[in-house]
Motif scaffolding. Structure first.
Motif, PDB file in Angstrom:
ATOM      1  N   ALA A  95       0.949  -1.266  -0.274  1.00 12.07           N
ATOM      2  CA  ALA A  95      -0.584   0.335   0.165  1.00 12.07           C
ATOM      3  C   ALA A  95       1.144   1.257  -0.024  1.00 12.07           C
ATOM      4  O   ALA A  95       1.786   1.067   0.576  1.00 12.07           O
ATOM      5  CB  ALA A  95      -0.819  -0.244   0.985  1.00 12.07           C
ATOM      6  N   PRO A  96       0.069   1.915  -1.167  1.00  8.11           N
ATOM      7  CA  PRO A  96       1.253   3.813  -0.765  1.00  8.11           C
ATOM      8  C   PRO A  96       0.695   4.241   0.687  1.00  8.11           C
ATOM      9  O   PRO A  96      -0.429   3.603   2.051  1.00  8.11           O
ATOM     10  CB  PRO A  96       0.361   4.437  -1.705  1.00  8.11           C
ATOM     11  CG  PRO A  96      -0.331   3.309  -1.377  1.00  8.11           C
ATOM     12  CD  PRO A  96      -0.727   2.350  -1.233  1.00  8.11           C
ATOM     13  N   ALA A  97       2.187   5.194   1.075  1.00 12.74           N
ATOM     14  CA  ALA A  97       1.847   5.702   2.690  1.00 12.74           C
ATOM     15  C   ALA A  97       0.438   6.472   2.664  1.00 12.74           C
ATOM     16  O   ALA A  97       0.519   7.093   4.043  1.00 12.74           O
ATOM     17  CB  ALA A  97       3.089   7.041   2.619  1.00 12.74           C
ATOM     18  N   GLY A 124      -5.560   7.123  10.800  1.00 13.79           N
ATOM     19  CA  GLY A 124      -4.457   7.561  10.375  1.00 13.79           C
ATOM     20  C   GLY A 124      -3.469   6.612   9.172  1.00 13.79           C
ATOM     21  O   GLY A 124      -4.705   6.000   8.283  1.00 13.79           O
ATOM     22  N   SER A 125      -2.517   7.500   7.806  1.00 16.94           N
ATOM     23  CA  SER A 125      -2.486   6.749   6.938  1.00 16.94           C
ATOM     24  C   SER A 125      -1.557   5.611   7.664  1.00 16.94           C
ATOM     25  O   SER A 125      -0.804   5.150   9.062  1.00 16.94           O
ATOM     26  CB  SER A 125      -1.730   8.102   6.169  1.00 16.94           C
ATOM     27  OG  SER A 125      -0.576   8.385   6.889  1.00 16.94           O
ATOM     28  N   THR A 126      -1.713   4.917   6.352  1.00 19.30           N
ATOM     29  CA  THR A 126      -0.596   4.020   6.881  1.00 19.30           C
ATOM     30  C   THR A 126       1.157   4.555   6.845  1.00 19.30           C
ATOM     31  O   THR A 126       1.746   3.980   7.472  1.00 19.30           O
ATOM     32  CB  THR A 126      -0.464   2.972   4.950  1.00 19.30           C
ATOM     33  OG1 THR A 126       0.614   3.267   4.373  1.00 19.30           O
ATOM     34  CG2 THR A 126      -1.966   1.741   5.010  1.00 19.30           C
ATOM     35  N   GLY A 127       1.150   5.697   5.835  1.00 22.64           N
ATOM     36  CA  GLY A 127       2.664   5.922   6.403  1.00 22.64           C
ATOM     37  C   GLY A 127       2.729   6.491   8.114  1.00 22.64           C
ATOM     38  O   GLY A 127       4.001   6.144   8.631  1.00 22.64           O
ATOM     39  N   GLY A 128       1.750   7.319   8.597  1.00 22.62           N
ATOM     40  CA  GLY A 128       1.944   7.187   9.806  1.00 22.62           C
ATOM     41  C   GLY A 128       1.986   6.008  10.533  1.00 22.62           C
ATOM     42  O   GLY A 128       2.596   6.076  11.838  1.00 22.62           O
ATOM     43  N   ALA A 129       1.176   5.297  10.620  1.00 23.44           N
ATOM     44  CA  ALA A 129       1.297   3.708  10.752  1.00 23.44           C
ATOM     45  C   ALA A 129       2.808   3.169  11.097  1.00 23.44           C
ATOM     46  O   ALA A 129       2.907   2.658  12.371  1.00 23.44           O
ATOM     47  CB  ALA A 129       0.577   2.871  10.376  1.00 23.44           C
ATOM     48  N   LEU A 130       3.416   3.403   9.583  1.00 27.67           N
ATOM     49  CA  LEU A 130       5.257   3.187   9.812  1.00 27.67           C
ATOM     50  C   LEU A 130       5.779   3.823  10.366  1.00 27.67           C
ATOM     51  O   LEU A 130       6.617   3.408  11.613  1.00 27.67           O
ATOM     52  CB  LEU A 130       5.544   3.069   8.082  1.00 27.67           C
ATOM     53  CG  LEU A 130       6.837   3.015   8.426  1.00 27.67           C
ATOM     54  CD1 LEU A 130       6.851   0.738   8.369  1.00 27.67           C
ATOM     55  CD2 LEU A 130       6.921   2.688   6.433  1.00 27.67           C
TER      56      LEU A 130
END
Ligand code: EPU
Length: 300
Positions: A95-97, A124-130
């Motif tokens: 998935a993109p961030a 939140g976004s997956t980028g934030g989760a990362l």
């Protein structure tokens, strides 16, 4: 901060003077003076390279769900506007961030892939989760992370597997100008019905113990080792403590809620009051779990 911004930066998609209450779940903060919204990884890379060349500080905004902003932000803010496309390769999902973290958990359930059930209900976004190594119910993202892509503060694009020490409790090295771009998780095939039921259960569980109908930024403080910040704040008798429109949630003490018109000053004062009272009552120092942006330009 230097004005005007370099010409090549201004050719990238951007908006001026966007109110932070529109960009964050908490709904507090001043104006985002420069909001850059690249639609591709190449545009994001051009943004970071231009800022690096000019030694221009910038900030990275994800879904705005774990963020408390005190005042206006003058430095450029980067918010990825990549197409929200999910790719599947057997048990791997990429998935993109900019993808929604809850949506990813639901998609995994629908596809009969287990490992992201914990993420249901973490906004939140997956980028934030990362970036935060998001977690719940004793599981965290790094446990299912296969590879991830990011930009370095110099604008180099790197894709790699996680190494020991890169991700900790609600933390990672993806701070200070790094930009998470995308990631791939490796999941375990399972029964879609069972996985989806667990996803629904986790979403419901969070919804009954946390004040999700009010504007909030998730848990405000980290759990000190072996302790629960929510319980410590609760035991100190702080539920319902209110400054202006900011209040310690009566439902879950580690949530501070915005009743509608809370100002950055209200939130600043309430967070400090909670820390001070917990220090006095328990002798424990609470550290923010949320990211805090103070203007101008200080690192949150
Ligand atoms: N508790 C109280 N009073 C309160 C709140 C909690 O006594 O006002 C007690 C609960 O009864 C429970 C213990 O404290 O015995 C822990 O509470 P909870 O189960 O709600 O978990 P938490 O440690 O407060 C963590 C994460 C949450 C995540 C939940 C569910 C942190 C700081 N918090 O909360 O994440 O949703 O577990 O897994 O790690 C977030 O990341 O924003 C967040 C809220």
């Amino acid at each position: 901060m230097p004005h005007p911004l370099p010409d090549d930066l201004l050719t990238l998609p951007h908006r001026r003077d966007v109110p932070f209450p529109k960009l964050t779940t908490l709904g507090v903060g001043g104006l985002c003076r420069w909001l850059f919204e690249p639609a591709t990884e190449a545009e994001a890379q051009r943004f970071v390279q231009a800022c690096a060349r000019e030694a221009l500080p910038y900030r990275v905004l994800g879904g705005g769900s774990n963020l408390v902003i005190f005042g206006d932000v003058e430095v450029p803010v980067l918010r990825l506007a990549f197409p929200k496309t999910l790719r599947q390769d057997g048990p791997r999902l990429s998935a993109p961030a900019s993808y929604g973290h809850i949506r990813l958990s639901q998609d995994a359930g629908r596809l009969g892939l287990s490992g992201l059930e914990y993420a249901a209900g973490i906004p939140g976004s997956t980028g934030g989760a990362l970036r935060m190594n998001a977690g719940a119910y004793g599981t965290e993202l790094v446990e299912v992370l296969d590879t991830f892509r990011f930009l370095t503060p110099d604008g180099d694009l790197i894709e790699k597997r996680p190494d020991p020490g890169e991700f900790g409790y609600r933390s990672s090295f993806l701070t200070g100008g790094h930009v998470a771009l995308a990631y791939t998780v490796r999941l375990a095939p399972g029964d879609a019905g069972v996985i989806q039921a667990k996803v629904a259960e986790n979403m419901g569980r969070r919804g009954t113990s946390q004040p999700l109908s009010r504007r909030n930024a998730g848990c405000i403080f980290k759990n000190p080792a072996g302790l629960s910040a929510g319980r410590l704040i609760d035991q100190a008798g702080l539920k319902g403590l209110r400054i202006g429109d900011a209040e310690v949630s009566p439902d879950h003490a580690n949530f501070l809620i915005n009743h509608g018109h809370a100002t950055p000053e209200d939130f600043d004062a309430l967070m400090e009051a909670v820390r001070e009272k917990v220090r006095m009552f328990h002798g424990v120092e609470l550290e923010p779990e949320v990211e805090i942006w103070r203007s101008p330009g200080s690192e949150g």
